[in-house]
Design an enzyme around this catalytic site. Structure first.
Site, PDB file in Angstrom:
ATOM      1  N   ARG A 148      -7.526  -0.967   1.522  1.00  0.00           N
ATOM      2  CA  ARG A 148      -7.806  -1.452   0.637  1.00  0.00           C
ATOM      3  C   ARG A 148      -8.237  -2.060  -1.191  1.00  0.00           C
ATOM      4  NH1 ARG A 148     -12.225  -2.109   5.530  1.00  0.00           N
ATOM      5  NH2 ARG A 148     -11.131  -0.730   6.166  1.00  0.00           N
ATOM      6  N   GLU A 158      -9.055   3.558   1.989  1.00  0.00           N
ATOM      7  CA  GLU A 158      -8.988   3.410   0.917  1.00  0.00           C
ATOM      8  C   GLU A 158      -7.733   2.686   0.723  1.00  0.00           C
ATOM      9  OE1 GLU A 158      -5.419   4.702   2.636  1.00  0.00           O
ATOM     10  OE2 GLU A 158      -7.423   5.656   3.038  1.00  0.00           O
ATOM     11  N   ASP A 189     -12.350   7.004   3.987  1.00  0.00           N
ATOM     12  CA  ASP A 189     -11.171   6.557   4.151  1.00  0.00           C
ATOM     13  C   ASP A 189     -10.793   5.109   4.673  1.00  0.00           C
ATOM     14  OD1 ASP A 189      -8.485   7.838   6.001  1.00  0.00           O
ATOM     15  OD2 ASP A 189     -10.167   7.430   7.782  1.00  0.00           O
ATOM     16  N   ASP A 198      -2.918  10.522   3.071  1.00  0.00           N
ATOM     17  CA  ASP A 198      -4.965  10.262   3.333  1.00  0.00           C
ATOM     18  C   ASP A 198      -4.641  11.152   3.933  1.00  0.00           C
ATOM     19  OD1 ASP A 198      -6.566   8.679   3.344  1.00  0.00           O
ATOM     20  OD2 ASP A 198      -6.315   7.227   5.281  1.00  0.00           O
ATOM     21  N   ASP A 212       1.118   6.929   5.611  1.00  0.00           N
ATOM     22  CA  ASP A 212       0.490   5.260   4.916  1.00  0.00           C
ATOM     23  C   ASP A 212       1.054   4.556   3.772  1.00  0.00           C
ATOM     24  OD1 ASP A 212      -1.966   4.542   5.711  1.00  0.00           O
ATOM     25  OD2 ASP A 212      -3.058   5.510   4.477  1.00  0.00           O
ATOM     26  N   LYS A 243     -10.351  13.032   8.100  1.00  0.00           N
ATOM     27  CA  LYS A 243     -10.147  12.514   9.408  1.00  0.00           C
ATOM     28  C   LYS A 243      -9.365  14.057  10.130  1.00  0.00           C
ATOM     29  CE  LYS A 243      -6.283   8.992   7.999  1.00  0.00           C
ATOM     30  NZ  LYS A 243      -7.106   8.128   8.533  1.00  0.00           N
ATOM     31  N   LYS A 266       0.775  -2.017  -0.354  1.00  0.00           N
ATOM     32  CA  LYS A 266      -0.188  -0.245  -0.209  1.00  0.00           C
ATOM     33  C   LYS A 266       0.797   1.068  -0.284  1.00  0.00           C
ATOM     34  CE  LYS A 266      -2.600   2.215   2.779  1.00  0.00           C
ATOM     35  NZ  LYS A 266      -3.978   2.774   4.146  1.00  0.00           N
TER      36      LYS A 266
END
Length: 425
Positions: free
Chosen positions: A275, A273, A271, A194, A212, A201, A189
């Protein structure tokens, strides 16, 4: 500044030091005290206590293992030191471990302004190509081209940013045979920042979201270490890189993504995202029919809530892979803890408008969030291919602790590199 000679002792510190002290000094000779049943944690604590005195040169004296040297230096977090072992160079194995971990940490700790999706993919590809120029080839699928190739998840998550998303497909093939089977596929990933998207967030929650892309950094560094150690296996790397931002072009709650394998996914949380981009990477990896797929991601807060930051969460339905990776984690002081992944977890995010939602419309995805995220990913791995998912709960620390410095930990790089070499199914 003088050179310090570092000695190990399993005895408590002598008077006048407190018995709980991890470091004692006699002029330039420093003794690190690691009594008790947890020598690794004691060694990390001694490194953190010694860090303010470290100076410019240290010499490990006596019978230091490669593991202890690496654990101490990573916890010490000093990058301008001259380091020797009994007045000689460090063993090459230790140097390789430190180099790979440093590569991971530098990627994760870089600012989100400096590391865009394209920059992340390019830096990784260039580094690995330098390590093995004859064996490494790379393909960058950027922006609108993702739609042409069918990688809709990466495209949707990244289209809100002016800096385009990227899928990096990198092939390390030391065999020289283009038809050689792929031994291991690594998927990372690579969300370089993010914001949470429209499921935005809080400021506090967003502050460290430069980390991230820790999954991409970890698997890339593990591959780098495997190359340094002379791996003869064919290994493919897939980095799913995007910025998850808000704009008039950003994907929205209620959107439905149709993936290359036909799976439809309703967005109930922008959020969740990670996956969505990993789904593309797992499908791309499956197309190459590797013997094993391993993905790594800073995926869920649920894993952190379950394990803290001292373990990475491990998910797989293959007991052999779980046992192998757990054992390697213990050997290399990079522990993994297996959490549940059953077939029913794939159905735990229902949607009235698609085959599945990307989460549950609850804070943090609701109960069992880490297992449900793993269950979502399972939909995109070709049946029959052994697969391991790592939720990197210990990848990053906002502030220094008693055992770890602030920033990226690099935890998992060494164990995953050895996993690449050992795994045989």
């Amino acid at each position: 500044m003088p050179m310090f000679n570092l000695h190990l002792s399993t005895q408590p510190a002598p008077a006048p030091y407190a018995a709980s002290a991890k470091v004692s000094f006699v002029q330039n000779d420093v003794t690190l005290h690691i009594p008790g049943p947890e020598p690794i944690r004691a060694l990390q604590k001694s490194a953190r206590q010694f860090s303010e005195f470290a100076g410019t040169a240290i010499n490990f004296v006596g019978d230091w293992s490669a593991l202890y040297i690496r654990v101490f230096l990573v916890a010490l977090d000093k990058h301008d030191l001259t380091v020797t072992l009994n007045d000689a160079e460090l063993p090459q194995l230790v140097q390789n471990h430190l180099t790979a971990i440093d590569f991971c940490q530098c990627l994760v700790n870089a600012t989100p302004q400096d590391i865009s999706p394209e920059v992340l993919a390019t830096q990784v590809a260039n580094y690995l190509e330098e390590l093995a120029p004859e064996a490494v080839s790379a393909k960058h699928i950027i922006g609108e081209a993702l739609v042409e190739f069918g990688w809709q998840g990466i495209y949707e998550v990244g289209r809100g940013s002016a800096r385009p998303p990227v899928l990096l497909e990198l092939d390390y093939n030391p065999t020289g045979n283009s038809n050689a089977p792929v031994d291991v596929a690594l998927v990372g990933k690579g969300i370089t920042f993010d914001s949470g998207g429209y499921s935005i967030k809080s400021s506090e929650g967003m502050l460290d979201m430069k980390c991230d892309m820790g999954g991409a950094a970890t698997v890339s560094a593990a591959l780098a270490l495997a190359i340094m150690e002379g791996s003869k296996k064919r290994i493919k790397l897939y980095l799913c890189c995007a910025e998850n931002l808000i704009s008039g072009h950003a994907y929205k709650l209620g959107d439905v993504i149709t993936y290359k394998n036909g799976t439809t996914v309703e967005i109930v949380n922008t959020d969740a995202e990670g996956r969505l981009v990993l789904a593309d990477g797992l499908m791309a990896a499956s197309e190459d029919s590797p013997k094993v797929i391993l993905d790594a991601a800073t995926l869920t807060g649920a894993a952190v809530m379950a394990l803290g930051t001292d373990y990475h969460a491990l998910f797989t339905q293959n007991d052999t892979l779980a046992e192998t990776l757990t054992s390697l984690g213990e050997t290399h002081a990079e522990p993994f803890w297996r959490l549940p992944l059953a077939p029913f977890h794939s159905d735990n995010c229902p949607s009235p408008f698609a085959e599945t939602a990307n989460s549950r419309p609850q804070k943090g995805g609701g109960a069992g969030g880490a297992s449900n995220a793993a269950g979502f990913l399972a939909r995109f791995v070709e049946p029959g291919i052994p697969w391991v998912h790592i939720d990197l709960s210990g990848a990053y620390h906002r502030n220094a602790t008693a055992t770890k410095p602030a920033g990226a930990s690099g935890m998992g790089v060494v164990a995953l590199a050895e996993f690449i070499e050992q795994v045989e199914l």
